[in-house]
Design an enzyme around this catalytic site. Structure first.
Site, PDB file in Angstrom:
ATOM      1  N   ASP A 276      18.848   1.588  61.274  1.00 18.81           N
ATOM      2  CA  ASP A 276      18.232   2.691  62.027  1.00 18.81           C
ATOM      3  C   ASP A 276      16.710   2.552  62.004  1.00 18.81           C
ATOM      4  OD1 ASP A 276      18.275   4.933  63.613  1.00 18.81           O
ATOM      5  OD2 ASP A 276      18.392   6.346  61.950  1.00 18.81           O
TER       6      ASP A 276
ATOM      7  N   VAL B 230      13.289  18.246  55.531  1.00 16.77           N
ATOM      8  CA  VAL B 230      12.513  17.565  54.483  1.00 16.77           C
ATOM      9  C   VAL B 230      11.353  18.507  54.154  1.00 16.77           C
ATOM     10  CG1 VAL B 230      11.108  15.567  53.869  1.00 16.77           C
ATOM     11  CG2 VAL B 230      13.173  15.258  55.231  1.00 16.77           C
TER      12      VAL B 230
ATOM     13  N   GLY C  82      16.058  17.975  61.088  1.00 19.25           N
ATOM     14  CA  GLY C  82      17.025  17.244  61.905  1.00 19.25           C
ATOM     15  C   GLY C  82      18.409  17.821  61.686  1.00 19.25           C
TER      16      GLY C  82
ATOM     17  N   GLY D 287      19.466  18.516  57.999  1.00 21.15           N
ATOM     18  CA  GLY D 287      18.832  19.567  57.184  1.00 21.15           C
ATOM     19  C   GLY D 287      17.327  19.496  57.357  1.00 21.15           C
TER      20      GLY D 287
HETATM   21  N1  LIG Z   1       8.947  10.635  51.898  1.00 16.81           N
HETATM   22  C1  LIG Z   1       8.555  11.346  52.960  1.00 16.81           C
HETATM   23  N2  LIG Z   1       7.285  11.801  53.037  1.00 16.81           N
HETATM   24  C2  LIG Z   1       6.893  12.530  54.112  1.00 16.81           C
HETATM   25  N3  LIG Z   1       7.688  12.853  55.145  1.00 16.81           N
HETATM   26  C3  LIG Z   1       8.967  12.432  55.124  1.00 16.81           C
HETATM   27  C4  LIG Z   1       9.470  11.655  54.030  1.00 16.81           C
HETATM   28  N4  LIG Z   1      10.767  11.378  54.278  1.00 16.81           N
HETATM   29  C5  LIG Z   1      11.059  11.946  55.462  1.00 16.81           C
HETATM   30  N5  LIG Z   1       9.990  12.574  55.978  1.00 16.81           N
HETATM   31  C6  LIG Z   1       9.928  13.273  57.272  1.00 16.81           C
HETATM   32  O1  LIG Z   1      11.188  13.860  57.544  1.00 16.81           O
HETATM   33  C7  LIG Z   1      11.769  13.284  58.733  1.00 16.81           C
HETATM   34  C8  LIG Z   1      13.277  13.165  58.565  1.00 16.81           C
HETATM   35  O2  LIG Z   1      13.566  12.370  57.417  1.00 16.81           O
HETATM   36  P1  LIG Z   1      14.709  11.262  57.438  1.00 16.81           P
HETATM   37  O3  LIG Z   1      14.404  10.302  58.544  1.00 16.81           O
HETATM   38  O4  LIG Z   1      14.895  10.712  56.084  1.00 16.81           O
HETATM   39  O5  LIG Z   1      15.966  12.130  57.818  1.00 16.81           O
HETATM   40  P2  LIG Z   1      17.105  11.836  58.900  1.00 16.81           P
HETATM   41  O6  LIG Z   1      18.279  12.628  58.574  1.00 16.81           O
HETATM   42  O7  LIG Z   1      17.438  10.431  58.962  1.00 16.81           O
HETATM   43  O8  LIG Z   1      16.406  12.265  60.241  1.00 16.81           O
HETATM   44  P3  LIG Z   1      16.631  11.617  61.685  1.00 16.81           P
HETATM   45  O9  LIG Z   1      17.830  12.310  62.230  1.00 16.81           O
HETATM   46  O10 LIG Z   1      15.338  11.944  62.412  1.00 16.81           O
HETATM   47  O11 LIG Z   1      16.807  10.119  61.537  1.00 16.81           O
HETATM   48  C9  LIG Z   1      11.036  11.951  58.914  1.00 16.81           C
HETATM   49  O12 LIG Z   1      11.001  11.532  60.262  1.00 16.81           O
HETATM   50  C10 LIG Z   1       9.641  12.262  58.369  1.00 16.81           C
HETATM   51  O13 LIG Z   1       8.858  12.887  59.370  1.00 16.81           O
END
Ligand SMILES: Nc1ncnc2c1ncn2[C@@H]1O[C@H](COP(=O)(O)OP(=O)(O)OP(=O)(O)O)[C@@H](O)[C@H]1O
Length: 366
Positions: free
Chosen positions: A141, A30, A25, A28
């Site tokens: 969110d 995951v 995203g 960065g």
């Molecule tokens: N603990 C986890 N185990 C497996 N996959 C994960 C985990 N945490 C995050 N992910 C994957 O990484 C993606 C992005 O993580 P996260 O939602 O924490 O980041 P974000 O910056 O909020 O992204 P977004 O902009 O989509 O909201 C998640 O939608 C999921 O698919």
């Protein structure tokens, strides 16, 4: 930036073997990593080293620390194992989860989920929110991509809440603050009115509707369209009148568009999209009633997470007559005063509200 946060656990990055990128995203990536020492796999959120993103990571860590008092397994919240720096990047270590609820729903052969799946998911998400809200924190969110299935082969499935990047203490919510995902945003945020824990309950109501319908309930391309879908489905609120697409076109040259797969004339119609077995009728009615209580346009009248958990929907011993309507139950409880959809642009919020609501009523807010 290193001075802004104190890294409490700093594993030797050389011990982490990167196996896969599992999420990506603006923030960065995951990554799925294996700790070569323990042979355990974990999810590591590696934030970009840009100033705004670093600041958001610092704020997310502050929230994760605040939630340390909660048991991640009984509270249905992702387990956080600390953070460390890799070069200029803040990296957060989480337990590795299986797949998002969004992807789980996409993989189903039926359009929506069965009652056997809906009930435990609602119970677990209400559990997560009840605990989160007990710490006076708003997630802000909540959406199917931010709910993870722990193991898709497990029955009933277990889900956990992730992504506290936009979460904030209730006391720090600012009037007019707007961010997150428009499709899951409650009307109070879209209209720039202060929000609190009840904001998450709106998003939970939309998640449940989506799990039943198999598609988004209010997938507008613009804030105007999202609000219009709400009004068309749930009716005008007594305090403000919404401008019609024709008003919008003639006054501003704005084109409204309809991006809904399913158009409901009322939330009661959700029941038609559930399994129609006769023995599930009571559950269907109670679930729709709960969704309506979560999707109350008036945030002060919206059901809270702990009340969802007390609802007869989760208690088979309660006779049918006493489980007719969540609204009736609410009347006897305390007064609650107080992936990939478009995100909200805050700067034009006030101007936008002036355009879509008739001025005299806008001053009243919700
Ligand atoms: N603990 C986890 N185990 C497996 N996959 C994960 C985990 N945490 C995050 N992910 C994957 O990484 C993606 C992005 O993580 P996260 O939602 O924490 O980041 P974000 O910056 O909020 O992204 P977004 O902009 O989509 O909201 C998640 O939608 C999921 O698919």
């Amino acid at each position: 930036h290193k001075t802004q946060v104190e890294s409490n656990r700093c594993p030797d990055a050389a011990l982490l073997f990167l196996e896969d990128i599992i999420g990506e995203g603006g923030f960065g990536v995951v990554a799925k990593c294996r700790n070569t020492d323990t042979n355990k796999t974990v999810a590591i959120k590696i934030n970009k080293s840009e100033a705004g993103i670093l600041q958001q990571a610092v704020e997310e860590i502050a929230i994760l620390k605040r939630l340390r008092c909660l048991n991640p397994d009984t509270c249905n919240i992702v387990r956080w194992d600390g953070f460390f720096f890799h070069k200029e990047n803040i990296c957060m270590t989480f337990e590795l989860l299986d797949q998002s609820l969004y992807h789980y729903l996409q993989e189903q052969h039926t359009r929506g989920l069965t009652m056997g799946e809906l009930k435990p998911i609602l119970h677990q998400l209400a559990t997560a929110l009840a605990h989160l809200h007990s710490t006076e924190t708003v997630h802000a969110d909540l959406k199917p991509v931010n709910v993870m299935v722990v193991n898709r082969d497990q029955h009933p499935i277990q889900v956990k809440l992730i992504d506290f990047g936009l979460a904030c203490p209730v006391s720090e919510v600012k009037q007019g603050a707007c961010f997150g995902t428009v499709w899951y945003s409650a009307p109070e945020m879209l209209l720039g009115v202060p929000f609190k824990e009840s904001f998450d309950m709106w998003s939970l109501g939309l998640i449940m509707a989506e799990l039943i319908l198999g598609c988004h309930l209010y997938p507008g391309k613009t804030v105007y369209d999202v609000l219009r879908f709400m009004v068309e489905t749930q009716g005008q609120t007594p305090r403000w009148r919404f401008k019609s697409p024709e008003d919008m076109y003639y006054q501003y040259g704005f084109y409204a568009s309809d991006t809904r797969d399913i158009k409901l004339k009322s939330l009661d119609e959700i029941e038609q999209y559930m399994e129609q077995d006769v023995e599930l009728e009571k559950d269907r009615k109670m679930l729709v009633s709960l969704i309506k209580s979560m999707l109350n346009m008036d945030a002060s009248k919206r059901i809270m997470a702990r009340e969802v958990l007390q609802h007869p929907f989760f208690d088979p011993s309660i006779p049918e007559s006493s489980s007719a309507n969540a609204g009736e139950i609410l009347a006897h409880t305390e007064n609650h005063e107080g992936n990939t959809s478009p995100s909200i642009s805050c700067r034009r919020q006030r101007e936008f509200n002036r355009r879509i609501l008739h001025p005299v009523t806008f001053c009243c807010g919700l």
